[in-house]
Design a protein around this motif. Structure first.
Motif, PDB file in Angstrom:
ATOM      1  N   SER A 166      40.388  40.890  30.604  1.00 33.35           N
ATOM      2  CA  SER A 166      40.377  40.011  31.766  1.00 33.35           C
ATOM      3  C   SER A 166      38.961  39.831  32.298  1.00 33.35           C
ATOM      4  CB  SER A 166      41.283  40.598  32.860  1.00 33.35           C
ATOM      5  OG  SER A 166      41.327  39.757  33.985  1.00 33.35           O
ATOM      6  N   GLU A 175      46.534  37.416  38.829  1.00 37.05           N
ATOM      7  CA  GLU A 175      47.290  38.181  37.830  1.00 37.05           C
ATOM      8  C   GLU A 175      47.560  39.604  38.317  1.00 37.05           C
ATOM      9  OE1 GLU A 175      45.326  37.881  34.059  1.00 37.05           O
ATOM     10  OE2 GLU A 175      46.173  35.887  33.667  1.00 37.05           O
ATOM     11  N   ALA A 217      47.574  30.960  38.564  1.00 30.48           N
ATOM     12  CA  ALA A 217      46.756  31.713  37.618  1.00 30.48           C
ATOM     13  C   ALA A 217      46.251  30.813  36.487  1.00 30.48           C
ATOM     14  CB  ALA A 217      47.539  32.878  37.037  1.00 30.48           C
ATOM     15  N   VAL A 254      42.332  26.207  37.215  1.00 32.32           N
ATOM     16  CA  VAL A 254      40.910  26.516  37.278  1.00 32.32           C
ATOM     17  C   VAL A 254      40.415  26.315  38.688  1.00 32.32           C
ATOM     18  CG1 VAL A 254      38.608  25.952  36.445  1.00 32.32           C
ATOM     19  CG2 VAL A 254      40.568  25.825  34.892  1.00 32.32           C
ATOM     20  N   PHE A 268      37.120  37.450  29.687  1.00 29.67           N
ATOM     21  CA  PHE A 268      37.596  36.092  29.429  1.00 29.67           C
ATOM     22  C   PHE A 268      38.105  35.314  30.646  1.00 29.67           C
ATOM     23  CE2 PHE A 268      38.358  38.430  25.389  1.00 29.67           C
ATOM     24  CZ  PHE A 268      37.445  37.748  24.603  1.00 29.67           C
ATOM     25  N   LYS A 269      38.287  35.975  31.784  1.00 31.79           N
ATOM     26  CA  LYS A 269      38.893  35.276  32.925  1.00 31.79           C
ATOM     27  C   LYS A 269      38.001  35.328  34.160  1.00 31.79           C
ATOM     28  CE  LYS A 269      43.503  36.273  31.143  1.00 31.79           C
ATOM     29  NZ  LYS A 269      44.791  36.951  31.361  1.00 31.79           N
ATOM     30  N   ASP A 270      38.113  34.287  34.999  1.00 36.19           N
ATOM     31  CA  ASP A 270      37.304  34.263  36.213  1.00 36.19           C
ATOM     32  C   ASP A 270      37.938  35.141  37.291  1.00 36.19           C
ATOM     33  OD1 ASP A 270      39.443  32.822  37.270  1.00 36.19           O
ATOM     34  OD2 ASP A 270      38.419  30.899  37.167  1.00 36.19           O
ATOM     35  N   THR A 326      41.447  34.130  38.759  1.00 39.39           N
ATOM     36  CA  THR A 326      42.574  34.413  37.863  1.00 39.39           C
ATOM     37  C   THR A 326      42.870  35.908  37.835  1.00 39.39           C
ATOM     38  OG1 THR A 326      41.995  32.512  36.485  1.00 39.39           O
ATOM     39  CG2 THR A 326      43.441  34.174  35.508  1.00 39.39           C
ATOM     40  N   ARG A 327      41.837  36.735  37.824  1.00 38.95           N
ATOM     41  CA  ARG A 327      42.049  38.188  37.785  1.00 38.95           C
ATOM     42  C   ARG A 327      42.817  38.666  39.018  1.00 38.95           C
ATOM     43  NH1 ARG A 327      36.572  38.283  36.152  1.00 38.95           N
ATOM     44  NH2 ARG A 327      35.871  39.362  38.040  1.00 38.95           N
TER      45      ARG A 327
END
Length: 234
Positions: A147, A159, A230, A233, A150-152, A155-156
């Motif tokens: 996470s 999630e 999630a 963007v 790969f994720k901003d 999103t973290r």
């Protein structure tokens, strides 16, 4: 759906509480294992201390964390009633690499490593239970690492909210309630974001009536809408 540690007890038909904290009935109220209560803010153990015991949390909440090179605190996990911690001592850890901290008044059953290994020999299901706990934590750390890569941050955080709702939430009509909601700083520590980012996002979600929260609880009004967030963007 992510399965909580408590669910393992029922899958294996094993009374974990009875194994960790048995009472010697023939000797009155004497117990086979040592119990200790910790006040809020008290450390159960610190880095570099001897790793010679395993702990079973019977009440309260405990934070497991470590400190970075700059002294910044890194939260690894927040545990609740029924969780086991300090288990790495069973696979050769001699000194603690992290700390355990009572987030509120907590009671733990303390079992030394030799006695724990004896319990594992006597109860094969206990060995499987502990293996699942360790495996689950490794997978959680891998997911967190992926996470981060790969994720901003938005999103973290979302999630993370979905995960605690699945693990610790309960249905209240069409909504999902999580009791003992943690602080914005703790969410930031767990998601490698800032407190300001967490606060801004939570306030935005509340304004759009997707969730509401206070110091005592998180109430997700629509899990599906939160899941969709999630994938949006920021």
């Amino acid at each position: 759906m992510v399965m909580s540690n408590e669910a393992y007890w029922y899958l294996e038909s094993i009374d974990v509480t009875g194994i960790f904290c048995p009472q010697k009935i023939r000797r009155g109220d004497l117990e086979a294992h040592f119990h200790r209560c910790y006040k809020r803010g008290e450390y159960i153990y610190l880095p570099e201390e001897s790793a010679d015991r395993v702990f079973f949390l019977t009440d309260g909440r405990v934070k497991i964390g470590t400190y970075g090179e700059s002294g910044k605190e890194i939260t690894k996990a927040i545990l609740g009633k029924g969780d086991v911690f300090g288990e790495l001592s069973l696979i050769g850890e001699e000194k603690r690499r992290d700390f355990a901290y009572a987030m509120e008044e907590a009671t733990v059953c303390v079992v030394n490593v030799d006695e724990m290994k004896s319990l594992m020999r006597d109860h094969s299901a206990l060995s499987l239970f502990l293996m699942k706990i360790m495996g689950s934590r490794v997978l959680d750390m891998e997911r967190r690492l992926e996470s981060l890569v790969f994720k901003d941050s938005r999103t973290r955080i979302i999630e993370f909210l979905l995960e605690i709702a699945e693990k610790k939430g309960r249905r209240v009509g069409f909504e999902t309630e999580v009791r003992k909601f943690i602080t914005h700083q703790e969410i930031a520590n767990l998601t490698a974001t800032s407190r300001q980012t967490v606060t801004t996002l939570l306030n935005d979600l509340r304004e759009r009536n997707i969730l509401t929260f206070d110091r005592r609880r998180l109430l997700i009004r629509d899990m599906e809408k939160l899941s969709q967030e999630a994938m949006t963007v920021g």
